[in-house]
Write an enzyme that holds these catalytic residues in place. Structure first.
Site, short mmCIF file in Angstrom:
data_model
loop_
_atom_site.label_atom_id
_atom_site.label_comp_id
_atom_site.label_asym_id
_atom_site.label_seq_id
_atom_site.Cartn_x
_atom_site.Cartn_y
_atom_site.Cartn_z
N ASN A 1 0.87 -1.18 0.00
CA ASN A 1 0.00 0.00 0.00
C ASN A 1 0.91 1.23 0.00
O ASN A 1 1.48 1.58 1.02
CB ASN A 1 -0.90 -0.03 1.25
N GLU B 1 -6.86 4.78 8.06
CA GLU B 1 -6.64 6.20 7.75
C GLU B 1 -7.90 6.81 7.13
O GLU B 1 -8.20 7.98 7.33
CB GLU B 1 -5.42 6.35 6.82
N GLU C 1 -5.41 -4.80 10.79
CA GLU C 1 -4.40 -3.76 10.91
C GLU C 1 -4.60 -2.98 12.20
O GLU C 1 -5.38 -2.01 12.22
CB GLU C 1 -4.49 -2.80 9.71
N GLY D 1 2.46 2.46 10.66
CA GLY D 1 3.40 3.56 10.46
C GLY D 1 4.14 3.98 11.72
O GLY D 1 4.80 5.01 11.75
N SER E 1 3.35 -1.96 10.24
CA SER E 1 4.80 -2.01 10.40
C SER E 1 5.41 -3.38 10.08
O SER E 1 6.32 -3.84 10.76
CB SER E 1 5.21 -1.56 11.80
P1 PGA Z 1 2.72 0.42 7.56
O1 PGA Z 1 1.26 0.60 6.94
O2 PGA Z 1 3.27 -0.88 7.03
O3 PGA Z 1 3.50 1.61 7.11
O4 PGA Z 1 2.55 0.37 9.04
C1 PGA Z 1 0.39 -0.48 6.78
C2 PGA Z 1 -0.93 -0.03 6.23
O5 PGA Z 1 -1.39 1.05 6.57
O6 PGA Z 1 -1.55 -0.74 5.41
#
Ligand code: PGA
Length: 251
Positions: A9, A97, A167, A173, A212
């Site tokens: 993503n 998000e 998630e 993030g 992450s």
């Molecule tokens: P990240 O994002 O790997 O940067 O934590 C994952 C996501 O939002 O799908």
């Protein structure tokens, strides 16, 4: 046997030039790997470019969002049929998000899920709890409510052509990853919930972990019984990292 799956993503990152380099490296690094479904979800303006670069590969292309509407006066929105026109195979719906920053409710997410399927696009439905919710012991209630909202609207049968992604919001993030045991516990719970309605659909449902994911933790996560791969944000912007993460699904 469920096929392993890794999706990148890219969120709102990249440029025409950057994407070409990144994707060429990824394609080269993944050449010959066929047992895992690997896909990329670029920003809308680059979907066509990504689709073109992936044309002679096994890679799938996904959108990061989709409108719940078929067509009409919805400035700035993109319909599932338009994604389908471009040859897009998947669409992420309910990413935290979008839920947090754009106020998307589970009800709206269910509509987007159904709009995707109507256009022949496989939805990747994201569910996950915040840190406060986890600390309050609400993880189970939150993720099951998010999942159940879609089951109630679309029916459990719809999950025979969908992907689920757990998630945890606190892991996205942030560099903090759920431990393999924490993630497995929620994945098992989600699968059990679907199994209560259809054992067959639950057994075949791919449930990805996101938050992450890196090459240092992918191996331990992907070997858990109910974790079928990952939805990768930050690390998918680095070809070497992404290739290494995908390689853990081969073991
Ligand atoms: P990240 O994002 O790997 O940067 O934590 C994952 C996501 O939002 O799908």
């Amino acid at each position: 046997m469920r096929q392993k799956m890794v999706f990148g993503n890219w969120k709102m990152h990249g440029s025409f030039e950057q994407i070409q380099h990144l994707l060429q490296d990824v394609i080269l690094g993944l050449a010959g790997e066929e047992s895992t479904v690997v896909g990329i979800c670029p920003p809308y303006p680059y979907l066509q470019l990504v689709k073109k670069l992936c044309s002679n590969t096994n890679m799938k292309v996904g959108a990061q969002n989709v409108s719940q509407h078929d067509s009409g006066a919805f400035t700035g929105e993109v319909a599932a049929s338009m994604l389908s026109d471009l040859g897009v195979n998947y669409a992420i719906v309910g990413h935290s998000e979008r839920r947090e920053l754009y106020g998307e409710t589970s009800d709206l997410v269910a509509k987007k899920f159904m709009a995707s399927q109507c256009a022949g696009i496989t939805p990747i439905l994201c569910v996950g709890e915040t840190l406060v919710q986890r600390d309050n012991g609400e993880t189970e209630a939150v993720v099951l409510a998010q999942l159940q909202a879609v089951i109630a609207a679309a029916g459990v049968e719809a999950f025979s052509n969908a992907v689920l992604a757990y998630e945890p919001v606190w892991a996205i993030g942030t560099g903090k990853t759920a431990t393999p045991e924490q993630a497995q516990e929620v994945h098992r719970l989600l699968r059990k919930h679907v199994a209560a309605l259809s054992e067959d659909i639950a057994a075949n449902l791919q449930i990805l972990y996101g938050g992450s994911v890196k090459d240092s933790n992918a191996g331990a996560l992907f070997t858990q019984a109910d974790i079928d791969g990952g939805l990768v944000g930050g690390a998918s912007l680095h070809a070497e990292q992404f290739i290494a993460i995908c390689a853990y699904t081969e073991s």
